[in-house]
Scaffold this active site. Structure first.
Site, PDB file in Angstrom:
ATOM      1  CG  PHE A 137      -1.776   1.261   1.274  1.00 20.68           C
ATOM      2  CD1 PHE A 137      -3.103   1.416   0.328  1.00 20.68           C
ATOM      3  CD2 PHE A 137      -1.498   2.399   1.963  1.00 20.68           C
ATOM      4  CE1 PHE A 137      -3.889   2.239   0.229  1.00 20.68           C
ATOM      5  CE2 PHE A 137      -2.357   3.586   1.685  1.00 20.68           C
ATOM      6  CZ  PHE A 137      -3.714   3.442   0.991  1.00 20.68           C
ATOM      7  CG  ASP A 222       5.685   3.686   1.323  1.00 21.01           C
ATOM      8  OD1 ASP A 222       5.818   4.481   2.535  1.00 21.01           O
ATOM      9  OD2 ASP A 222       5.034   3.774   0.749  1.00 21.01           O
ATOM     10  CE  LYS A 251       0.003   7.086   6.215  1.00 21.22           C
ATOM     11  NZ  LYS A 251      -0.990   7.940   5.852  1.00 21.22           N
TER      12      LYS A 251
END
Length: 406
Positions: A137, A222, A251
């Protein structure tokens, strides 16, 4: 019409939130419009790693917004250089390209990998490939969902961008077999978050580093969810002592109040970008840079990486003990644990609703996994308060399951 119904009437149904209307948050706590206070064990998929309304973040937000917020990168601004310098120093990289959301940073990494493949490795034009892992994801843009293995993310959004090869996550042999002269990069999450906090086998990242060195391929990690202290290290790849060629962060970098992300790499890779080759109106704006710098400083000065390691070990131990006979697996690192519920014991979504009723907010993924990821600022007392309520819910489920089996 109540507030939830009003929202549903005008907001596209691309999410299915719990029927709780939140009003305000403070630290690790969220309060709904009825005044009910609950512990946040989700922290916005790691975006709220510093808790809600951290006073240092709000102070910098207010001061910088009053001084200078957005001008676009057409001009220089004071906070950007210090922010990226600190980020690069922490990450062990030479340069950074600031963006806003995680998906934008992933897209930046894809562009960097392809350009490196053509201009440095010498891949024939239009032939560059990037190897990804099944279960990944990396975001929701059309390019990114095109190499997702989850059909629900892809359904109705094709045709998709070519140039991606998927292999099973954690299978270094399969990945090695997939490398060709056209391979520019390997793009993976060191721990797969949305897939259910899926951990690779020991030595996996080390082997990938070796393969990339042997075959002249970039290793891009990532760490949008797993980075910045979430796993008990600044970055999850540090558990194996590897150094990626490219690193994607986001984030938590925004301190829970603002979207901030970046792609980091060596000067050799970043030097392939020139004016006009990439950009973003809001990426690297003064407000984002000031917030990002303060977020990094807070993590460092409040020793939140160490807190994540210590509290995470405690949380994992307690969750494993209280879910015996209910969970097929309890896995993760730091304050990032996935509890994989045995379907015969119950639905993860039903349990998440029960936890919310008991005062703990979390989220299920892929039907069976409940994710626990409280803010890194959580105290041991607050953590145990939440775990005690989790234990009551899981205990009730165990008794019900046992009675049903009998």
């Amino acid at each position: 019409m109540d507030a939830i119904s009003r929202e549903r009437e005008v907001c596209a149904a691309n999410y299915a939130p719990l029927p709780i209307m939140l009003s305000h948050g403070e630290g690790v706590w969220l309060t709904d419009t009825s005044g009910v206070k609950r512990l946040d064990m989700m922290s916005g998929y790691s975006a709220v790693s510093l808790g809600h309304g951290h006073p240092r973040i709000l102070k910098v937000l207010n001061e910088q917004a009053r001084k200078l917020a957005v001008t676009s990168r057409a001009f220089h601004s004071e906070p950007l250089g210090p922010f990226l310098a600190k980020l690069c120093a922490i990450a062990g990289q030479e340069m950074a390209l600031p963006m806003n959301t995680g998906a934008e940073a992933v897209e930046t990494a894809i562009k960097a990998a392809r350009r490196w493949g053509y201009r440095v490795k010498g891949i024939a034009p239009g032939k560059a490939e990037i190897i990804v892992a099944a279960g990944n994801f990396h975001g929701r843009t059309t390019t990114i969902v095109g190499f997702s293995s989850d059909e629900s993310y892809r359904d109705g959004f094709g045709p998709f961008t070519p140039g991606f090869v998927s292999v099973p996550f954690g299978d270094a042999a399969a990945l090695e077999a997939a490398i060709t002269p056209h391979t520019a990069a390997i793009l993976i999450e060191p721990i797969q978050g949305e897939a259910g906090i899926v951990m690779p086998p020991a030595g996996y990242l080390t082997r990938l580093r070796e393969l990339c060195d042997e075959r002249n391929v970039l290793l891009i990690l990532d760490e949008i969810q797993s980075g910045l202290g979430r796993t008990g290290r600044w970055f999850a790849h540090q558990h194996e002592g590897v150094r990626p060629d490219g690193l994607i962060v986001g984030k938590a970098l925004g301190g829970g109040v603002y979207p901030v992300s970046a792609f980091l790499a060596s000067r050799a890779v970043m030097g392939l970008f020139e004016p006009g080759s990439h950009g973003s109106t809001f990426g690297g704006n003064a407000l984002a840079a000031a917030i990002g710098l303060e977020a990094l400083t807070v993590i460092e000065e409040e020793r939140l990486v160490q807190r994540s390691a210590e509290h995470g070990a405690h949380m994992k131990q307690r969750l494993a003990a209280m879910t015996q006979g209910i969970a097929r697996d309890v896995r993760g690192a730091g304050l990032w644990i996935g509890v994989d519920i045995d379907p015969e014991a119950g639905s993860a979504k039903t349990i998440v609703k029960a936890l919310a009723g008991a005062g703990v907010l979390t989220k299920e993924t892929h039907d069976t996994v409940i994710r626990f990821a409280p803010p890194l600022t959580i105290s041991r007392q607050e953590l145990d308060w939440g775990l005690d309520r989790c234990e009551a819910v899981f205990g009730s489920l165990a008794r019900h399951t046992g009675a049903a089996a009998a």
